[in-house]
Design a protein around this motif. Structure first.
Motif, PDB file in Angstrom:
ATOM      1  N   ASN A   1       0.824  -1.209   0.000  1.00 48.35           N
ATOM      2  CA  ASN A   1       0.000   0.000   0.000  1.00 48.35           C
ATOM      3  C   ASN A   1       0.860   1.262   0.000  1.00 48.35           C
ATOM      4  OD1 ASN A   1      -2.755  -1.015   0.041  1.00 48.35           O
ATOM      5  ND2 ASN A   1      -2.252  -1.826   2.049  1.00 48.35           N
ATOM      6  N   VAL A   2       1.892   1.277   0.830  1.00 44.47           N
ATOM      7  CA  VAL A   2       2.749   2.462   0.863  1.00 44.47           C
ATOM      8  C   VAL A   2       3.632   2.531  -0.381  1.00 44.47           C
ATOM      9  CG1 VAL A   2       2.667   2.721   3.379  1.00 44.47           C
ATOM     10  CG2 VAL A   2       4.506   1.379   2.358  1.00 44.47           C
ATOM     11  N   ASP A   3       3.980   1.357  -0.917  1.00 47.32           N
ATOM     12  CA  ASP A   3       4.769   1.319  -2.150  1.00 47.32           C
ATOM     13  C   ASP A   3       3.984   1.928  -3.311  1.00 47.32           C
ATOM     14  OD1 ASP A   3       7.037   0.582  -3.777  1.00 47.32           O
ATOM     15  OD2 ASP A   3       5.831  -1.070  -4.558  1.00 47.32           O
ATOM     16  N   LEU A   4       2.705   1.630  -3.381  1.00 46.06           N
ATOM     17  CA  LEU A   4       1.841   2.156  -4.436  1.00 46.06           C
ATOM     18  C   LEU A   4       1.800   3.682  -4.424  1.00 46.06           C
ATOM     19  CD1 LEU A   4       0.167   0.855  -6.635  1.00 46.06           C
ATOM     20  CD2 LEU A   4      -1.782   0.853  -5.096  1.00 46.06           C
ATOM     21  N   LEU A   5       1.974   4.257  -3.238  1.00 40.69           N
ATOM     22  CA  LEU A   5       1.967   5.719  -3.111  1.00 40.69           C
ATOM     23  C   LEU A   5       3.380   6.303  -3.142  1.00 40.69           C
ATOM     24  CD1 LEU A   5      -0.869   6.249  -0.493  1.00 40.69           C
ATOM     25  CD2 LEU A   5      -0.955   6.621  -2.949  1.00 40.69           C
ATOM     26  N   GLY A   6       4.339   5.506  -3.576  1.00 40.73           N
ATOM     27  CA  GLY A   6       5.698   6.009  -3.757  1.00 40.73           C
ATOM     28  C   GLY A   6       6.398   6.380  -2.463  1.00 40.73           C
ATOM     29  N   MET A   7       5.991   5.784  -1.361  1.00 42.92           N
ATOM     30  CA  MET A   7       6.578   6.090  -0.056  1.00 42.92           C
ATOM     31  C   MET A   7       7.738   5.135   0.213  1.00 42.92           C
ATOM     32  SD  MET A   7       2.930   6.527   1.917  1.00 42.92           S
ATOM     33  CE  MET A   7       3.665   6.742   3.537  1.00 42.92           C
ATOM     34  N   GLU A   8       8.860   5.370  -0.447  1.00 45.75           N
ATOM     35  CA  GLU A   8       9.977   4.427  -0.424  1.00 45.75           C
ATOM     36  C   GLU A   8      10.529   4.219   0.990  1.00 45.75           C
ATOM     37  OE1 GLU A   8      12.653   1.589  -1.451  1.00 45.75           O
ATOM     38  OE2 GLU A   8      10.903   2.275  -2.552  1.00 45.75           O
ATOM     39  N   GLN A   9      10.759   5.288   1.723  1.00 43.70           N
ATOM     40  CA  GLN A   9      11.311   5.178   3.080  1.00 43.70           C
ATOM     41  C   GLN A   9      10.361   4.372   3.973  1.00 43.70           C
ATOM     42  OE1 GLN A   9      12.415   8.923   4.946  1.00 43.70           O
ATOM     43  NE2 GLN A   9      11.856   8.135   6.941  1.00 43.70           N
ATOM     44  N   THR A  10       9.073   4.602   3.807  1.00 38.68           N
ATOM     45  CA  THR A  10       8.071   3.901   4.602  1.00 38.68           C
ATOM     46  C   THR A  10       7.994   2.438   4.188  1.00 38.68           C
ATOM     47  OG1 THR A  10       6.868   5.992   4.628  1.00 38.68           O
ATOM     48  CG2 THR A  10       5.700   4.075   5.448  1.00 38.68           C
ATOM     49  N   ARG A  11       8.130   2.164   2.891  1.00 35.43           N
ATOM     50  CA  ARG A  11       8.136   0.780   2.406  1.00 35.43           C
ATOM     51  C   ARG A  11       9.309   0.016   3.003  1.00 35.43           C
ATOM     52  NH1 ARG A  11      10.524  -2.683  -0.535  1.00 35.43           N
ATOM     53  NH2 ARG A  11      12.120  -1.246  -1.231  1.00 35.43           N
ATOM     54  N   VAL A  12      10.471   0.668   3.053  1.00 40.39           N
ATOM     55  CA  VAL A  12      11.661   0.030   3.628  1.00 40.39           C
ATOM     56  C   VAL A  12      11.436  -0.276   5.108  1.00 40.39           C
ATOM     57  CG1 VAL A  12      14.088   0.413   4.224  1.00 40.39           C
ATOM     58  CG2 VAL A  12      13.276   0.971   1.930  1.00 40.39           C
TER      59      VAL A  12
END
Length: 112
Positions: free
Chosen positions: A59-70
């Motif tokens: 879900n966070v990846d879909l919104l381009g939230m790279e730091q949060t995805r990591v």
């Protein structure tokens, strides 16, 4: 702004209803998942930590939230290992802060 709609725009091909729908689902599901994750972190329930971090990650990846995805990936991996509560507790606040901020921004930006 810590999110980006680039991936969504690429997937949507100009379909704004699709983008709004994805954002709505994010706003519906992710706050509940985050709350459940916080409870699991506090209770050191590693299986639930793993499952919810795994669910939050795309879900966070879909919104381009790279730091949060990591951060979600790290928590997912640590949850799978088990007995890593100190490491998880050190990462979780950043994940929570980022997601909380994005929820607020999305509600404002999409008038939801």
């Amino acid at each position: 702004m810590i999110y980006s709609l680039d991936k969504l725009n690429e997937m949507a091909g100009g379909d704004n209803d699709f983008i709004t729908s994805v954002v709505s689902v994010f706003l519906e599901e992710v706050p509940q998942d985050l709350q459940g994750l916080e409870v699991a972190v506090n209770n050191k329930n590693y299986e639930t930590i793993y499952q919810l971090a795994h669910k939050i990650k795309p879900n966070v990846d879909l919104l381009g939230m790279e730091q949060t995805r990591v951060a979600a990936l790290e928590i997912e991996t640590l949850g799978k290992k088990g007995n890593t509560s100190e490491e998880i507790a050190s990462i979780f606040p950043t994940l929570k802060k980022d997601i909380t901020q994005v929820i607020s921004e999305l509600k404002k930006d999409f008038s939801l």
